[in-house]
Design a protein around this motif. Structure first.
Motif, short mmCIF file in Angstrom:
data_model
loop_
_atom_site.label_atom_id
_atom_site.label_comp_id
_atom_site.label_asym_id
_atom_site.label_seq_id
_atom_site.Cartn_x
_atom_site.Cartn_y
_atom_site.Cartn_z
N TYR A 73 0.84 -1.20 0.00
CA TYR A 73 0.00 0.00 0.00
C TYR A 73 0.87 1.25 0.00
O TYR A 73 1.98 1.25 0.51
CB TYR A 73 -0.89 0.03 1.25
CG TYR A 73 -1.80 -1.17 1.36
CD1 TYR A 73 -3.05 -1.17 0.75
CD2 TYR A 73 -1.39 -2.30 2.05
CE1 TYR A 73 -3.88 -2.28 0.83
CE2 TYR A 73 -2.21 -3.41 2.13
CZ TYR A 73 -3.45 -3.40 1.52
OH TYR A 73 -4.26 -4.49 1.60
N GLU A 74 0.32 2.28 -0.53
CA GLU A 74 0.94 3.59 -0.47
C GLU A 74 0.68 4.19 0.89
O GLU A 74 -0.44 4.11 1.41
CB GLU A 74 0.23 4.49 -1.49
CG GLU A 74 1.10 4.99 -2.62
CD GLU A 74 0.27 5.88 -3.52
OE1 GLU A 74 -0.45 5.31 -4.36
OE2 GLU A 74 0.33 7.12 -3.35
N GLY A 75 1.68 4.84 1.47
CA GLY A 75 1.48 5.56 2.71
C GLY A 75 1.40 4.65 3.93
O GLY A 75 1.71 3.47 3.87
N GLY A 76 0.92 5.25 5.02
CA GLY A 76 0.93 4.54 6.29
C GLY A 76 -0.31 3.71 6.56
O GLY A 76 -0.42 3.10 7.63
N GLY A 77 -1.22 3.68 5.62
CA GLY A 77 -2.45 2.92 5.85
C GLY A 77 -2.59 1.78 4.86
O GLY A 77 -1.68 1.47 4.10
N THR A 78 -3.75 1.16 4.90
CA THR A 78 -3.99 0.03 4.01
C THR A 78 -5.20 0.31 3.14
O THR A 78 -6.05 -0.54 2.92
CB THR A 78 -4.20 -1.26 4.84
OG1 THR A 78 -5.23 -1.01 5.80
CG2 THR A 78 -2.94 -1.68 5.55
N GLU A 79 -5.28 1.55 2.66
CA GLU A 79 -6.41 1.92 1.80
C GLU A 79 -6.04 1.96 0.33
O GLU A 79 -6.89 1.75 -0.53
CB GLU A 79 -6.96 3.30 2.19
CG GLU A 79 -7.62 3.36 3.57
CD GLU A 79 -6.59 3.50 4.68
OE1 GLU A 79 -5.64 4.28 4.51
OE2 GLU A 79 -6.75 2.82 5.72
N LYS A 80 -4.77 2.28 0.04
CA LYS A 80 -4.40 2.52 -1.36
C LYS A 80 -3.41 1.46 -1.86
O LYS A 80 -2.18 1.62 -1.69
CB LYS A 80 -3.78 3.91 -1.52
CG LYS A 80 -4.81 5.03 -1.35
CD LYS A 80 -4.24 6.40 -1.66
CE LYS A 80 -3.49 6.95 -0.46
NZ LYS A 80 -2.96 8.30 -0.67
N PRO A 81 -3.91 0.36 -2.44
CA PRO A 81 -3.00 -0.67 -2.97
C PRO A 81 -2.02 -0.05 -3.96
O PRO A 81 -2.39 0.84 -4.74
CB PRO A 81 -3.94 -1.65 -3.67
CG PRO A 81 -5.25 -1.46 -2.98
CD PRO A 81 -5.33 -0.01 -2.62
N LEU A 82 -0.77 -0.53 -3.90
CA LEU A 82 0.29 0.03 -4.75
C LEU A 82 0.78 -1.05 -5.71
O LEU A 82 1.46 -2.00 -5.30
CB LEU A 82 1.44 0.53 -3.86
CG LEU A 82 2.66 1.09 -4.58
CD1 LEU A 82 2.28 2.28 -5.46
CD2 LEU A 82 3.73 1.49 -3.58
N GLY A 83 0.41 -0.85 -6.97
CA GLY A 83 0.87 -1.77 -8.00
C GLY A 83 2.13 -1.27 -8.65
O GLY A 83 2.57 -0.15 -8.42
#
Ligand SMILES: [Cu+2]
Lengths: 159, 456
Positions: A83-93
């Motif tokens: 994920y992007e950033g410190g959370g688990t909201e934005k999956p990073l491909g």
């Protein structure tokens, strides 16, 4: 040169037994945004995911073995959600992921270089892991994305 | 105190970066409820997995849990790359060939020439040497074949990834059998008993009567071989691989797993104290050290007493000269390039495990002079010890590990090896425990050439 990285990455190398007070408790109850096209998994038979954020907060991973548990001295695969950033909201491909393991007490690694393959946006399958000895293993997840590289550290104790 | 600190690793949700800044997490199995651990063995305790740890007089619960991991030894793992691995007809043919000197250039060398049943399936020498062939010794010590079926890697440097691929190398090695795959195929073809046994299991041999197509002798690199049609080469390679698969099927039966130690552990599991008497008090003390203070179990782990991987134990060379044997460092490229490896054309399962086993290996400087951890089952039967037979007796081995005084510098930062720093009494106890790992009661029919290569 190959040995430098673990020396730098090992603030605990000289402090004897690992600390019993982790900086934060693992976030077991966190809500993960599952990447799309996730293969169906039987959650009841799966290991719980470990969620770790990189030191600067640029990346977060949620990792678990594909099998119900990490086996001792057998090949296994890891599933890593990135994920992007410190959370688990934005999956990073589209990131590069390299996973290594190190036994700080014995000062050795796996003798293997596992390979990560992105199986869905933000979902990576890591093949070729093998932890051949009992004890504490550090797991290093080296993430490179958008020109930025960071190391995320986790650990597992095999018995 | 050391072991209690290590126990803490198991109990606490711990990770290593105490000031590292990264968030720390621990795996599910390490997150079991912390519990109070009694320091004496006077009460059964419940382990993290929820099962009761039996009590054994004189052993801590931690020591008991550690020793339970060492027995029983289950059946050998299957070998999907060899679909004949557990075929009784293949094993019979393999056993016949194992003791048959016709599969050598001089007609004097069999597998059993160096792997002598009466010497623990080894040869008692420092270096393997068949004599009479090329006159030169090999550079490493002949290993025992007991429990080879459990190995992940074969040879001291792991340059073969299966027992059947391993069996092929000495056949063509000039200092061993010094024969060739073509000569082997012709020997099978020319001998009606062998031909019948081979074809009953593996199917028809190629048209070996045609010596234009199939010269009497040859292997890759020989002019005769290199001039052959590719299809004919492939057909001979298949015969050669099948010989390896039959030898492997036999060697898989050379098992040792009912030692006095196994009786003891069965007694621990059942709670039957009289069964625990199969270990003498001295051997019990040795066992306690083996799993505890002496840390032998770090590498000699699991029920075959090996982690199946590679370490540098820093034993000086036999001659005292600097080390030149790169060990695992050179074994890795060789096994990856081996046409008979688990991913090759003649493997019966080239995908999956066989692929993953080979393709992620790293050839790093750390693997220089690493050698495979040998099993300790039946270890007293096959001295001398180490890859050059540098240490003549188990007492010598323990004396070496006790002080590491003679240890040479390593290329690796690995610190698994630590001096035992034990008393003579403790070393004697360890020695006695190693003796309790001996079970040489193989079926006598397995120790010699059978009357025929086919089953009756
Ligand atoms: Cu280790």
């Amino acid at each position: 040169m190959r040995h430098l990285w673990f020396i730098l990455a090992l603030p605990c190398a000289g402090c004897g037994a690992p600390s019993a007070t982790p900086a934060e408790t693992p976030r077991a109850d966190i809500t993960l945004v599952e990447p799309v096209a996730a293969p169906p998994t039987d959650e009841s038979a799966s290991a719980r995911r470990e969620v770790v954020t990189s030191p600067t907060g640029a990346f977060t991973i949620a990792w678990r073995p594909v099998a119900p548990a990490v086996p001792l001295n057998e090949l296994f695969e890891l599933e890593v959600l990135l994920y992007e950033g410190g959370g688990t909201e934005k999956p990073l491909g589209g990131a590069q992921l390299r996973v290594t393991a190190w036994m700080p007490e014995h000062m050795h690694g796996m003798g293997r270089r596992p390979q990560a393959e992105e199986t869905a946006p933000g979902r990576y399958l890591v093949r070729g892991m093998l932890l051949h000895m009992e004890g504490l293993w550090q797991l290093f997840f080296d993430v490179t994305a958008a020109g930025r590289s960071e190391r995320i550290e986790s650990a597992i104790t095999l018995q | 105190m050391r072991k209690w600190r290590r126990l803490g690793l198991v109990l606490l949700p711990v990770a290593s970066a105490c000031q590292g800044g990264a968030e720390v997490s621990a795996p599910a199995e390490a997150l079991a409820e912390p519990r109070t651990e009694p320091r004496t063995a006077d009460a059964a305790v419940v382990s993290a997995a929820g099962d009761a740890t039996p009590t054994v007089d004189g052993f801590t619960p931690e020591e008991v849990r550690a020793l339970l991991k060492l027995s029983p030894l289950p059946d050998p793992p299957s070998d999907p790359t060899n679909r004949f691995a557990d075929d009784p007809r293949a094993a019979r043919l393999g056993q016949f060939i194992f003791y048959d000197t016709r599969f050598s250039a001089t007609g004097t060398v069999a597998c059993a020439t160096c792997h002598k049943p009466e010497l623990g399936f080894a040869d008692g020498k420092h270096f393997g040497e068949v004599g009479g062939v090329a006159g030169t010794a090999l550079e490493r010590h002949t290993p025992s074949l007991y429990n080879v079926a459990y190995n992940r890697w074969l040879f001291w440097d792991g340059r073969s990834d299966s027992l059947w691929a391993q069996a092929l190398r000495p056949l063509e090695e000039p200092r061993e059998h010094a024969t060739s795959r073509l000569a082997i195929a012709h020997t099978l073809h020319a001998n009606p008993e062998l031909k019948q046994a081979y074809e009953a299991t593996f199917g028809a041999l190629p048209e070996l009567a045609d010596t234009q197509r199939f010269p009497p002798n040859g292997r890759p690199g020989n002019a005769a071989w290199d001039a052959m049609a590719v299809a004919d080469q492939s057909a001979v390679d298949r015969v050669f691989a099948n010989v390896g698969k039959s030898l492997a099927a036999y060697e898989r039966r050379l098992l040792t797993r009912a030692a006095p130690f196994d009786q003891f552990v069965a007694g621990v599991r059942s709670g039957r104290v009289e069964q625990q008497a199969s270990l003498s008090p001295l051997a019990r003390e040795g066992l306690r050290l083996f799993v505890g203070a002496a840390r032998c179990v770090r590498c000699h782990s699991g029920p075959n007493f090996t982690d199946r991987e590679f370490h540098d134990n820093r034993v000086p060379t036999l001659t005292g000269e600097p080390r030149r044997d790169a060990g695992r460092h050179n074994g890795i490229p060789v096994v990856q390039a081996d046409p008979f490896n688990g991913t090759g054309k003649l493997s019966d399962a080239p995908e999956g495990e066989a692929h993953d086993k080979l393709s992620f290996l790293v050839r790093s400087g750390e693997s220089w002079s690493e050698f495979k951890t040998p099993t300790l089952r039946n270890v007293e039967l096959s001295p001398p010890y180490m890859h050059q037979g540098q240490l003549a007796t188990l007492e010598d081995v323990l004396a070496y590990y006790n002080t590491l005084e003679r240890a040479v510098p390593s290329h690796s930062p690995e610190r698994t090896l630590v001096a035992l720093e034990s008393s003579p009494e403790a070393l004697a106890a360890l020695r006695e425990f190693l003796r309790a790992l001996t079970d040489a009661r193989l079926d006598p029919e397995l120790l010699k050439q059978p009357p025929t290569p086919s089953l009756p």
